[in-house]
Write an enzyme that holds these catalytic residues in place. Sequence first.
Site, short mmCIF file in Angstrom:
data_model
loop_
_atom_site.label_atom_id
_atom_site.label_comp_id
_atom_site.label_asym_id
_atom_site.label_seq_id
_atom_site.Cartn_x
_atom_site.Cartn_y
_atom_site.Cartn_z
CB CYS A 1 73.25 -49.24 -54.22
SG CYS A 1 73.28 -47.78 -53.96
CD GLU B 1 74.16 -51.12 -50.64
OE1 GLU B 1 75.19 -50.86 -50.79
OE2 GLU B 1 73.06 -50.69 -50.69
CE LYS C 1 76.90 -50.70 -56.51
NZ LYS C 1 76.54 -49.45 -55.39
#
Length: 510
Positions: free
Chosen positions: A381, A271, A331
């Site tokens: 994440c 990320e 995301k």
Amino acid sequence: MPRASTAAWARPWSLGFDLIVAAALGALQTAAHVYTEFWWLQLLCVGMLAWRACVAEPARAFAIGLTFGTAWLVAGTWWMFISMHQYGGLPAWMAAAAVLALSAVLSLYLGTALLLFARWRSARPLPDALLFASLWLLAELARGVLFTGFPWVASGYAHVDGPLAKLAPWIGVYGIGAVAAFLAAWVALARPRIGVRRTAGIVVAAGLLGYVDAHTGPVKFTTPTGTLDVTLLQGNIPQEEKFASEHQGAALEWHVNGMLSARSDLVLAPETAVPFLPQQMPEGFWAGLRERFASGRTHALFGVPLGDDRSGYTNSAVGFAPGRPEYRYDKHHLVPFGEFIPPGFRWFTQMMNIPLGDFNRGALEAPSFAVRSERVAPNICYEDLFGEELAARFRHPATAPTMFANLSNIGWFGDTIAVDQHLNISRMRSLEFQRPMLRATNTGATAVIDHRGHVAQGLKPYTRGVLDGAVQGREGLTPFAAWAARYSLWPLAAFAVAAVLLLRWWSRRR
């Protein structure tokens, strides 16, 4: 309704002592989320909780549940203090108060569940154990879903290495937590009625279950596809340097060199491995990087922020593949206070020296990144914490992922148990879907997890390194993938509500 017969054998405790014991049990059970070989510890703590709730009046049961839950979450997520104090600049007392307040608010669900259990119990061990487990399940679902959800250290994760892990492809992590709560409560509530014969029966049954668990594997719902050679990068960039302009160039150089030197089928970088927006990079840099992967065998998937002031920003992953257009994943499940600011809390986030903002949300049913014959499904994440959302990508079996890829940076939380917890969360997803999970992280745990939830290869956390390995894709649907893809977590919620209503009806008929 008569009070449970257990009240006669339970030694009276003061409220203060009850709350101290509840706090100790709640904190103690979190050890099983890191040291998963102690899965039985979670059963012991929940069984003790059920016993104390069974001999308590409703108001005391609420206080016991609230205390147990608060200690559970504080012990399991204390590392949030580091992000707010060390990296965010909040005073220590304020950061600690924020962790405590969040834990207490999220524990209202468990407190309410125990209040209802104390009010509705029937004084019969088996029905009461079913009631306890159903209310426990509803409390965990509420914490995991409402207000975007925060299911970190959900009880089922304590069993990723225990016998209940075989249930993962059937009922998922919440179902495992409910089964564990039922077993713990049933033994605890039956305690005063257990004689020599019943004790012997329980011992024999436990022995048989242990034997079956040791000599049988999970049902195989998936079959192998192809095998990919993979390269996973772990930059170990100190968090205080991650977004500091004087250090970003060196971090970018390391990750880019790692991607360019890879000779595998797929190279993964974490990320925000590229910490700049494409338009902020030197002229020709982005086009040159894309051109590098335009031919040959190597595919690249890496984290990078995208967007602009007009259209908004996203936390994204970009994929470069030979002979194909640029792939993009945005995301979907954003982090509260980190990637979006809840209404009324801007004052709080403005106090922290952290690059925060309101990001745009990506699509729930995102397409996979094609690598040779495999379909790689990225998640960023803590998105792998939400199995029901990953399940949405299995709605169409023909295009379902054959493997997952998690790109993370939990350097915000320092050298803490968060790394081990997150690894076990990814392992549970592999068990639920019988899919391998590739993890490329900044500080750890960077690993290849096979479809059985086993860590096949991994790097030592908090070190800089490159992991070269191999992973075999899988196709086919587990029962969990099939029903969660269509109905999310509603079947579990409906089961729990129906069980509570049936038990209430049965109790009134008695």
